[in-house]
Design a protein around this motif. Structure first.
Motif, short mmCIF file in Angstrom:
data_model
loop_
_atom_site.label_atom_id
_atom_site.label_comp_id
_atom_site.label_asym_id
_atom_site.label_seq_id
_atom_site.Cartn_x
_atom_site.Cartn_y
_atom_site.Cartn_z
N LEU A 79 0.82 -1.21 0.00
CA LEU A 79 0.00 0.00 0.00
C LEU A 79 0.86 1.26 0.00
CD1 LEU A 79 -2.83 -0.98 2.51
CD2 LEU A 79 -2.99 -0.82 0.02
N SER A 80 2.07 1.14 0.51
CA SER A 80 2.97 2.29 0.57
C SER A 80 3.62 2.61 -0.78
CB SER A 80 4.06 2.05 1.61
OG SER A 80 4.79 0.87 1.30
N SER A 81 3.33 1.81 -1.81
CA SER A 81 3.94 2.04 -3.12
C SER A 81 3.63 3.44 -3.66
CB SER A 81 3.47 0.98 -4.12
OG SER A 81 3.87 -0.31 -3.72
N LEU A 82 2.42 3.92 -3.41
CA LEU A 82 2.03 5.24 -3.88
C LEU A 82 2.78 6.32 -3.10
CD1 LEU A 82 0.23 7.04 -5.63
CD2 LEU A 82 -1.55 6.83 -3.88
N ARG A 83 2.79 6.19 -1.79
CA ARG A 83 3.48 7.16 -0.93
C ARG A 83 4.96 7.26 -1.30
NH1 ARG A 83 2.81 8.72 4.55
NH2 ARG A 83 1.10 7.25 4.76
N LEU A 110 7.19 3.95 -5.56
CA LEU A 110 7.94 2.78 -5.98
C LEU A 110 7.64 2.45 -7.44
CD1 LEU A 110 7.48 0.50 -2.84
CD2 LEU A 110 9.46 1.91 -3.43
N LEU A 111 8.60 1.83 -8.10
CA LEU A 111 8.46 1.44 -9.51
C LEU A 111 8.57 -0.07 -9.64
CD1 LEU A 111 10.77 4.10 -11.20
CD2 LEU A 111 8.27 4.18 -10.98
N GLY A 112 7.76 -0.64 -10.51
CA GLY A 112 7.87 -2.05 -10.83
C GLY A 112 8.37 -2.21 -12.25
N GLU A 113 9.04 -3.32 -12.54
CA GLU A 113 9.46 -3.64 -13.90
C GLU A 113 9.71 -5.14 -13.97
OE1 GLU A 113 13.09 -1.50 -14.70
OE2 GLU A 113 14.33 -2.97 -13.66
N THR A 154 16.68 1.93 -13.46
CA THR A 154 15.79 3.01 -13.03
C THR A 154 14.98 2.60 -11.82
OG1 THR A 154 15.61 3.79 -15.31
CG2 THR A 154 13.92 4.54 -13.76
N ALA A 155 14.33 1.45 -11.89
CA ALA A 155 13.54 0.96 -10.76
C ALA A 155 14.45 0.66 -9.57
CB ALA A 155 12.75 -0.28 -11.15
#
Length: 270
Positions: free
Chosen positions: A16-20, A23-26, A47-48
């Motif tokens: 849930l903290s990904s927005l705060r 964070l980037l996924g790849e 980059t990620a």
């Protein structure tokens, strides 16, 4: 708590903290083991990796050792960015065929997926390259597996053009048993675990974290692999990256109490 580990790069974002934290996924995998300052793989782009390291408070200079699971670009693509961002030397442990060509076949045809750097580049950026085939002891109770024998079960080579002999796990002897980190799991889950028990001398599997390459496997094989892991009685199973959505679901169905979500930004204290 004996050790702390963060997933830095994964196909998925599950926190849930990904927005705060932005964070980037790849497509790819990377993890950091705080206690021994070991970075395991670097993801696809860099980059990620660098973005997520910063978000989690990990400096590019923090790792003492980089262990490369295998030569595919989705595990080595962040190496150049990492080394360019560092100000001190880094030991890089990899299989001796690190610079061999590698290919895969996808919906669009064949594509080269080998490393995008040279030995000269690594050395110019202060890397000490250690190429291995046999298990390599990094610290007390910690090993890079070297080449994993395929004697306990099938390989998971998917759409790649070779058997990926360089598929290397990171093995840690935890007080509760073997902890195994795996990049793509091309060696096959039974081989990764059984060889880890042999290398570390542990008497049971405690945790396995990383890519298990269930994507593209027949459903029966995925159930067999999940059943094997269940039979080992682990305390934690985290399928990431090429485990795939269906594979992660199969793990959670077989091991509902111990299979946990991975995803970039996930931190495990075990």
């Amino acid at each position: 708590m004996y050790m702390k580990l963060a997933i830095l790069v994964d196909n998925y974002l599950t926190q849930l903290s990904s927005l705060r934290l932005r964070l980037l996924g790849e497509w790819g995998f990377s993890a950091y083991v705080y206690d021994w300052r070991i970075l395991y793989d670097t993801g696809l782009s860099g980059t990620a990796l660098l973005n997520n390291m910063k978000a989690l408070g990990i400096s590019p200079d923090d790792p003492d050792v980089l262990v490369i699971s295998h030569r595919h670009i989705d595990h080595t693509g962040g190496v150049k960015a990492l080394l360019s961002a560092r100000s001190r030397p880094l030991t890089v442990v990899a299989h001796e065929n690190l610079f061999a060509k590698a290919y895969a076949k996808d919906e669009m045809g064949e594509v080269e997926i080998g490393v995008d750097f040279t030995r000269d580049f690594l050395e110019s950026r202060g890397a000490r390259l250690v190429l291995i085939r046999e298990p390599y002891k990094i610290a007390e109770g910690v090993w890079a597996s070297g080449e994993i024998p395929r004697r306990w079960g099938p390989s998971h080579t998917g759409a790649v053009s070779d058997i990926v002999p360089d598929d290397m796990a990171l093995y840690i002897r935890h007080p509760k048993g073997l902890v195994a980190l795996t990049g793509c799991g091309h060696a096959g889950v039974e081989n990764i675990v059984e060889y880890g028990l042999q290398v570390t001398g542990a008497d049971r599997l405690y945790a396995i974290i990383g890519g298990l390459h269930f994507m593209g496997l027949p459903e029966a094989r995925v159930r067999e692999a999940a059943g094997y892991l269940k039979s080992k009685g682990p305390g934690l199973v985290v399928g990431t990256h090429c485990t795939g959505v269906a594979g992660i679901a199969a793990l959670q169905a077989a091991l509902p109490d111990v299979a946990k979500a991975g995803g970039a930004g996930a931190v495990f204290e075990i």
